[in-house]
Motif scaffolding. Sequence first.
Motif, mmCIF file in Angstrom:
data_model
loop_
_atom_site.group_PDB
_atom_site.id
_atom_site.type_symbol
_atom_site.label_atom_id
_atom_site.label_comp_id
_atom_site.label_asym_id
_atom_site.label_seq_id
_atom_site.Cartn_x
_atom_site.Cartn_y
_atom_site.Cartn_z
ATOM 1 N N VAL A 1 0.869 -1.239 -0.008
ATOM 2 C CA VAL A 1 0.066 -0.025 -0.026
ATOM 3 C C VAL A 1 0.902 1.371 -0.020
ATOM 4 O O VAL A 1 0.617 2.163 -0.752
ATOM 5 N N MET A 2 1.901 1.147 0.863
ATOM 6 C CA MET A 2 2.671 2.494 1.011
ATOM 7 C C MET A 2 3.497 2.857 -0.394
ATOM 8 O O MET A 2 3.580 3.670 -0.675
ATOM 9 N N LEU A 3 4.108 1.570 -1.051
ATOM 10 C CA LEU A 3 4.808 1.854 -2.023
ATOM 11 C C LEU A 3 3.840 2.315 -3.115
ATOM 12 O O LEU A 3 4.383 3.209 -4.072
ATOM 13 N N GLY A 4 2.640 1.683 -3.374
ATOM 14 C CA GLY A 4 1.758 2.021 -4.312
ATOM 15 C C GLY A 4 1.382 3.602 -4.018
ATOM 16 O O GLY A 4 1.313 4.397 -5.183
ATOM 17 N N MET A 5 1.343 4.080 -3.088
ATOM 18 C CA MET A 5 0.827 5.468 -2.813
ATOM 19 C C MET A 5 2.265 6.599 -3.224
ATOM 20 O O MET A 5 1.866 7.424 -3.966
ATOM 21 N N LEU A 6 3.273 6.052 -2.668
ATOM 22 C CA LEU A 6 4.354 7.026 -3.079
ATOM 23 C C LEU A 6 4.642 6.914 -4.583
ATOM 24 O O LEU A 6 4.801 7.827 -5.382
ATOM 25 N N GLY A 7 4.405 5.689 -5.384
ATOM 26 C CA GLY A 7 4.463 5.424 -6.696
ATOM 27 C C GLY A 7 3.381 6.359 -7.254
ATOM 28 O O GLY A 7 3.788 7.138 -8.206
ATOM 29 N N SER A 8 2.137 6.171 -7.030
ATOM 30 C CA SER A 8 1.138 7.304 -7.693
ATOM 31 C C SER A 8 1.362 8.547 -7.503
ATOM 32 O O SER A 8 1.176 9.357 -8.146
ATOM 33 N N GLY A 9 2.074 9.090 -6.247
ATOM 34 C CA GLY A 9 2.172 10.397 -5.876
ATOM 35 C C GLY A 9 3.303 10.636 -6.655
ATOM 36 O O GLY A 9 3.174 11.926 -7.388
ATOM 37 N N GLY B 1 0.201 8.162 2.718
ATOM 38 C CA GLY B 1 -0.423 9.588 2.325
ATOM 39 C C GLY B 1 0.308 10.882 2.651
ATOM 40 O O GLY B 1 0.769 11.852 2.044
ATOM 41 N N VAL B 2 0.708 10.448 4.166
ATOM 42 C CA VAL B 2 1.454 11.763 4.704
ATOM 43 C C VAL B 2 2.622 12.138 4.179
ATOM 44 O O VAL B 2 2.869 13.135 3.849
ATOM 45 N N VAL B 3 3.348 10.880 3.749
ATOM 46 C CA VAL B 3 4.872 11.005 2.974
ATOM 47 C C VAL B 3 4.494 11.821 1.871
ATOM 48 O O VAL B 3 5.344 12.791 1.524
ATOM 49 N N VAL B 4 3.610 11.290 1.048
ATOM 50 C CA VAL B 4 3.410 12.044 -0.044
ATOM 51 C C VAL B 4 2.894 13.453 -0.077
ATOM 52 O O VAL B 4 3.332 14.538 -0.628
ATOM 53 N N MET B 5 2.258 13.930 0.905
ATOM 54 C CA MET B 5 1.666 15.138 1.283
ATOM 55 C C MET B 5 2.816 16.056 1.679
ATOM 56 O O MET B 5 2.901 17.226 1.199
ATOM 57 N N LEU B 6 3.844 15.484 2.446
ATOM 58 C CA LEU B 6 4.882 16.270 2.678
ATOM 59 C C LEU B 6 5.853 16.647 1.579
ATOM 60 O O LEU B 6 6.222 17.701 1.395
ATOM 61 N N GLY B 7 6.209 15.602 0.956
ATOM 62 C CA GLY B 7 6.796 15.784 -0.232
ATOM 63 C C GLY B 7 6.131 16.841 -1.501
ATOM 64 O O GLY B 7 6.844 17.657 -1.736
ATOM 65 N N THR B 8 4.921 16.667 -1.633
ATOM 66 C CA THR B 8 4.210 17.570 -2.709
ATOM 67 C C THR B 8 4.279 18.938 -1.922
ATOM 68 O O THR B 8 4.318 19.906 -2.415
ATOM 69 N N GLY B 9 3.891 18.985 -0.701
ATOM 70 C CA GLY B 9 3.947 20.257 0.185
ATOM 71 C C GLY B 9 5.288 21.024 0.029
ATOM 72 O O GLY B 9 5.198 22.226 -0.036
ATOM 73 N N ALA C 1 2.407 18.728 -8.507
ATOM 74 C CA ALA C 1 2.602 18.397 -7.244
ATOM 75 C C ALA C 1 1.412 19.105 -6.560
ATOM 76 O O ALA C 1 0.615 18.659 -5.556
ATOM 77 N N THR C 2 0.689 20.379 -7.185
ATOM 78 C CA THR C 2 -0.504 20.896 -6.430
ATOM 79 C C THR C 2 -1.702 19.774 -6.834
ATOM 80 O O THR C 2 -2.243 19.404 -5.822
ATOM 81 N N PHE C 3 -1.675 19.287 -7.886
ATOM 82 C CA PHE C 3 -2.595 18.274 -8.274
ATOM 83 C C PHE C 3 -2.626 16.804 -7.477
ATOM 84 O O PHE C 3 -3.825 16.705 -6.729
ATOM 85 N N VAL C 4 -1.605 16.508 -7.074
ATOM 86 C CA VAL C 4 -1.273 15.242 -6.232
ATOM 87 C C VAL C 4 -1.589 15.610 -4.667
ATOM 88 O O VAL C 4 -2.457 14.952 -3.959
ATOM 89 N N HIS C 5 -1.138 17.003 -4.318
ATOM 90 C CA HIS C 5 -1.515 17.417 -3.066
ATOM 91 C C HIS C 5 -2.936 17.589 -2.660
ATOM 92 O O HIS C 5 -3.548 17.150 -1.765
#
Lengths: 240, 386
Positions: free
Chosen positions: A16-24, B129-137, B154-158
């Motif tokens: 799940v986490m890798l998937g989220m990082l990848g999609s991000g 999700g929080v990691v992605v939010m921190l990165g895009t933020g 990044a705005t879109f993903v955020h």
Amino acid sequence: MSGQPPGESTNISRRVMLGMLGSGMAGIVLGSRVQDLLGRLPGPFGGSGDRFYSSLVPGRARFRIYSVSDTFPDRSARDYRLDVTGLVARPLRLSLDDLHSLPATRLERDFQCVTGWRVRDVPWAGLRVAELLDRAGVRPEARAIRFRSFDGVYTESLTLEQARRPDVLVAYGMEGAPLSRAHGGPARLYVAPMYGYKSLKWLESIEVTDHVELGYWERQDYDVDAWVGRSNTRPGDHPT
Amino acid sequence: MIPRSGTQSSGRVLRFDGVERAVHWATAGLFGLALATAGILYIPSLAAVAGRRALVRDVHVAAGFLLPVPLLVALAGRWGRALAGDVAGLGRWDAADRRWLRSLGRAAGDGPGKFNAGQKLNAAFVSGGVVVMLGTGAILHWPAPFPLPWRTGATFVHDWFATGLVVVVAGHVAMAVAHPGSLRGMTTGRVGRGYAERHHPGWAIPPDSATIATGEGARRAGRPLLGVAVGCSVVAAVGALLPLRAGQQGDGPAAVARRFQSALEGNDLERAYHLLSPAARSQGLTAEAFFRQQTHQQDDRYLDPGQSEPYATAVTVHRQHRAEGSVHVALTVRMSDGRTNWRQVDLSQTGRTWRVDHFARLGTDPCGDARTTRPWGCPARSGRGQ
């Protein structure tokens, strides 16, 4: 009871986490294209509609509402006045009705914010700044215009040459409706070829000056000549 | 038999110790703050009610970058042993968890341990999700190094991940409200024995051979989550070290010097002098020093033959007037087309930093102009003409 030792069975958390990082990451690289496509669609996901529920749809290519003052300024259409002062032969004080009675200009142009978002093909209604300058009579020593907002904080400026362009308006209508308070109503500046921060909201006065004075955002290090695609370290933006 | 991972006390079992609860509620508070400020920044009708956009933005950025800090502080020391064990347990999946998922929570059998598969999924989703939010933020906050489409992306993903997180966290809150027995575990730390046996039998009644989520194996299983925690800490440390309002366009000394030079070359002198204030801060070059330098190097050239517009070829300072905390300078800018333009620059001093307050066009040498009111310290008029 699991036959596999912990950590070696299929770890769904890790997936799940890798998937989220990848999609991000994919979204960072491809998101602008997706947003571009969505912006062409009608309906709440697309580029139209300002209702509360549609403002909840994420990632839309729509306006974000910025203000620089502590409170959100408010002035009714009836109380609104626009002053034209400074190096002019005849200072003017105009009501909203006065503005409507002057020759109107309609433009359909993009609105590009320096922070990255862009709204396509926004229909604007208003009158050219040049029209007001001509009526007030600009004195020969004039070189620039200083714009002030009734929020008490926001200022902007243009050279006289820039202000006289046919795509620089005092706008009182947007998307077929009177300009709303959130968008800078009753009237705002709209400088079509420049980044959004030049299009001062809640316009209160137009002062003709002999030099360019830095506006609110320029004093915070934004470019004075804010041509879209040729300033503010955003060389990839298509001109509006 | 007393369960090894819980302490029995008047029919209640310890589920979360004080550190775990503190981390949970601190994180919840920061998430709520980030969410509330995000709403104001994003939804026009809320922005209209709240105003104070700059403050709201600063609070949002601070709450966002602080979000992983409570967890990391707790995991850093021995006080977080229970939490570390739970983090490890949340990252460990077995056959029973997959059965639970397939039956959507209705599987009987050996039943879930301290956390069921839904809770594990929730933890994984929120951490990722929080990691992605921190990165895009971070990209939104420091956009300078990133190409334009990435900034938009990044705005879109955020935006989209924020929506996903809100939905999942809302589900988490709804589940807690629907199961008051479970909620008490996070408010008082203890749950009823009956509740524990019903919902988490593998934790409340561990079989003799059970591997409780502590020890080496569990620590290995928890590595993905701990990796996430380390990633968060790097972003959080960077966020804490850099000033909140670091420049939008790159404010390093080299960038400022380049922009200053290019502004001079492009004959955008207002811009050039405007740039002096950040330049003065970052390079130790005060505006005063700059003008003194110009006085001595009157031939300093900024040549760009490729330019079709007239460009500045030299800047020369002619007049200076000094007062307590302020300097007024009159200078000429020689242009490539032969013209010479007079300019006036007003500087003021705050502490040790000079900033440019005002840049104006002068028609002529102020000392040659009878209407001059500013005390420029002009030489006696008899000595020279204009």
